[in-house]
Design a protein around this motif. Structure first.
Motif, PDB file in Angstrom:
ATOM      1  N   HIS A 122      18.025  15.542  27.426  1.00 41.61           N
ATOM      2  CA  HIS A 122      16.870  14.422  27.385  1.00 41.61           C
ATOM      3  C   HIS A 122      16.674  14.295  25.698  1.00 41.61           C
ATOM      4  N   VAL A 123      17.853  13.977  25.089  1.00 41.06           N
ATOM      5  CA  VAL A 123      17.428  13.403  23.898  1.00 41.06           C
ATOM      6  C   VAL A 123      17.440  12.336  22.973  1.00 41.06           C
ATOM      7  N   SER A 124      15.791  11.721  22.635  1.00 38.53           N
ATOM      8  CA  SER A 124      15.710  10.485  22.442  1.00 38.53           C
ATOM      9  C   SER A 124      15.075  10.198  21.097  1.00 38.53           C
ATOM     10  N   LYS A 125      15.893   8.674  20.517  1.00 38.58           N
ATOM     11  CA  LYS A 125      15.716   8.799  19.090  1.00 38.58           C
ATOM     12  C   LYS A 125      15.018   7.148  18.777  1.00 38.58           C
ATOM     13  N   TRP A 126      13.952   7.872  17.975  1.00 35.25           N
ATOM     14  CA  TRP A 126      13.825   5.733  17.856  1.00 35.25           C
ATOM     15  C   TRP A 126      13.980   6.303  16.099  1.00 35.25           C
ATOM     16  N   TYR A 127      14.489   4.649  15.973  1.00 33.22           N
ATOM     17  CA  TYR A 127      14.014   3.783  14.220  1.00 33.22           C
ATOM     18  C   TYR A 127      13.061   3.067  14.239  1.00 33.22           C
ATOM     19  N   GLY A 128      11.968   3.344  14.250  1.00 32.52           N
ATOM     20  CA  GLY A 128      10.749   2.626  14.661  1.00 32.52           C
ATOM     21  C   GLY A 128      10.649   1.955  15.936  1.00 32.52           C
ATOM     22  N   ALA A 129      10.749   1.229  16.198  1.00 35.14           N
ATOM     23  CA  ALA A 129      10.670   0.061  17.179  1.00 35.14           C
ATOM     24  C   ALA A 129      11.409   0.342  18.497  1.00 35.14           C
ATOM     25  N   THR A 130      13.041   0.928  17.552  1.00 33.70           N
ATOM     26  CA  THR A 130      13.487   0.544  18.399  1.00 33.70           C
ATOM     27  C   THR A 130      14.409   1.545  18.253  1.00 33.70           C
ATOM     28  N   GLN A 131      14.945   1.412  19.881  1.00 27.68           N
ATOM     29  CA  GLN A 131      15.018   2.998  21.015  1.00 27.68           C
ATOM     30  C   GLN A 131      17.147   2.940  20.418  1.00 27.68           C
ATOM     31  N   VAL A 132      17.310   4.612  19.638  1.00 27.29           N
ATOM     32  CA  VAL A 132      19.121   4.028  19.497  1.00 27.29           C
ATOM     33  C   VAL A 132      20.173   5.362  20.336  1.00 27.29           C
ATOM     34  N   LEU A 133      18.631   6.464  21.073  1.00 29.94           N
ATOM     35  CA  LEU A 133      19.214   7.211  21.620  1.00 29.94           C
ATOM     36  C   LEU A 133      17.863   7.072  23.166  1.00 29.94           C
ATOM     37  N   ASP A 134      19.148   7.272  24.437  1.00 29.16           N
ATOM     38  CA  ASP A 134      17.544   6.986  26.031  1.00 29.16           C
ATOM     39  C   ASP A 134      18.172   8.244  26.028  1.00 29.16           C
ATOM     40  N   ASP A 135      17.212   9.830  26.084  1.00 31.91           N
ATOM     41  CA  ASP A 135      17.379  10.359  27.079  1.00 31.91           C
ATOM     42  C   ASP A 135      18.845  10.857  27.567  1.00 31.91           C
ATOM     43  N   CYS A 136      19.551  11.355  26.259  1.00 34.07           N
ATOM     44  CA  CYS A 136      21.125  12.212  26.643  1.00 34.07           C
ATOM     45  C   CYS A 136      20.866  12.915  26.684  1.00 34.07           C
ATOM     46  N   SER A 137      22.041  13.320  27.660  1.00 31.85           N
ATOM     47  CA  SER A 137      22.186  15.000  27.873  1.00 31.85           C
ATOM     48  C   SER A 137      23.918  15.441  28.248  1.00 31.85           C
ATOM     49  N   THR A 138      24.275  16.143  27.641  1.00 32.86           N
ATOM     50  CA  THR A 138      25.473  16.244  28.072  1.00 32.86           C
ATOM     51  C   THR A 138      25.402  18.582  27.577  1.00 32.86           C
TER      52      THR A 138
END
Length: 244
Positions: free
Chosen positions: A6-22
Motif C-alpha cells: 500500500h505504498v503511496s507517494k506525492w511530489y507536493g500536491a502531485t501523487q506519483v504512486l497510488d496504493d501500490c502493493s506487490t
C-alpha cells in the motif's frame, strides 16, 4: 524477499504512486513496465530508499525500508541498483570502480576486492578492459561495468531502472545477455524496462503501471499470452510496443 504494501507517494500536491502493493519472491524476476510517467522508476527507487514515500510499507528480507531506525546505507549495500545513466566514477579505472565500495562498505582487503572485481569483469566479458577508464568504453560496456560493480557487493537482489534506455540499439543485447544470465542463476530481480522480448524470455511476472497505479500484476505467460484478458490500457500499451 521484497514486499511492497500500500505504498503511496506525492511530489507536493502531485501523487506519483497510488496504493501500490506487490511482492517479489526469492529468485523471482519481475519486470515493471508501462508508459512514461506511470511511476515505474519511482516505484523501484522506493524499494531501496532512494525515493522516500509517505504511506505504506516496504520490506526487504523483513527489514523495513521506511523505518526511522533502519540503516539505509547498510540495506542498500545488499540491494544492487543499476541506473539508465551508468553512474560510474569517471576518474577511476574500471577495476577501481568495482573495488571502492567493497573496501569502504564491506571492509574487504584490496587484494580480496580486486580478485572479486577481476572475476566479475571476466563474467561480463570485460576483463580485457579492466585498466581502462569509463570514458574509454562504449555505453554497453559501461553498463556492463555498472552491473559488475553492483554484483561485487554480493547483493541479495538487483534493481534495474531502464538499464538499456540510454544505449544505442546494437549495444542493448550485450547488456540484456548479462541480465538473462543473472536471471538463470537465480538472482532476485526487479527490472523497469520497455524491452518486451526480455520480459517474455526471462520474467516470471509482469507488473504494468499507469498513472501511479499497479494496473496488472500477473505471470508473464498470462500477460503476453492472453491479451484479451488485459485491461484496455495494457492492451493499448502492448499493441504499440509489440508491433515495433
Amino acid at each position: 524477499m521484497i514486499a511492497i504494501k500500500h505504498v503511496s507517494k506525492w511530489y507536493g500536491a502531485t501523487q506519483v504512486l497510488d496504493d501500490c502493493s506487490t511482492q517479489v519472491a526469492n529468485g523471482e524476476v519481475v519486470v515493471v513496465c508501462g508508459p512514461s510517467g506511470s511511476g515505474k522508476s519511482t516505484l523501484i527507487k522506493t524499494v531501496n530508499g532512494l525515493e522516500p514515500f509517505q504511506q505504506g510499507e516496504i520490506l526487504i528480507d523483513e527489514v523495513s525500508v521506511g523505518a526511522r531506525d533502519t540503516d539505509l546505507p547498510k540495506l542498500r549495500a545488499r540491494i544492487g541498483m543499476v541506473f539508465q545513466s551508468f553512474e560510474l566514477f569517471p576518474h577511476l579505472s574500471v577495476t577501481q570502480n568495482l573495488v571502492l565500495a567493497q573496501v569502504k562498505v564491506l571492509k574487504r582487503s584490496n587484494e580480496e576486492a580486486e580478485a572479486r572485481a577481476v572475476a566479475l569483469l571476466n563474467r561480463v566479458g570485460l576483463l580485457a578492459h579492466k585498466g581502462k577508464y569509463p570514458g574509454q568504453l562504449s555505453g554497453g560496456q559501461q553498463q556492463r561495468v555498472a552491473i559488475a560493480r553492483a554484483l561485487a557487493m554480493d547483493p541479495i537482489a538487483m534493481l534495474f531502472d531502464e538499464p538499456t534506455s540510454a544505449l544505442d540499439p546494437e549495444m542493448v543485447n550485450e547488456v540484456l545477455d548479462v541480465m538473462v544470465d543473472l536471471a538463470k542463476e537465480g538472482m532476485t530481480m526487479m527490472v523497469v524496462t520497455h524491452e518486451m522480448g526480455f520480459a517474455r524470455k526471462v520474467a516470471d511476472r509482469v507488473i504494468f503501471m499507469d498513472v501511479g497505479k499497479i494496473v496488472e500484476d500477473c505471470a508473464s505467460e498470462e500477460f503476453f499470452g492472453n491479451l484479451q484478458a488485459r485491461t484496455e490500457r495494457a492492451q493499448l500499451f502492448l499493441s504499440k510496443i509489440l508491433h515495433h
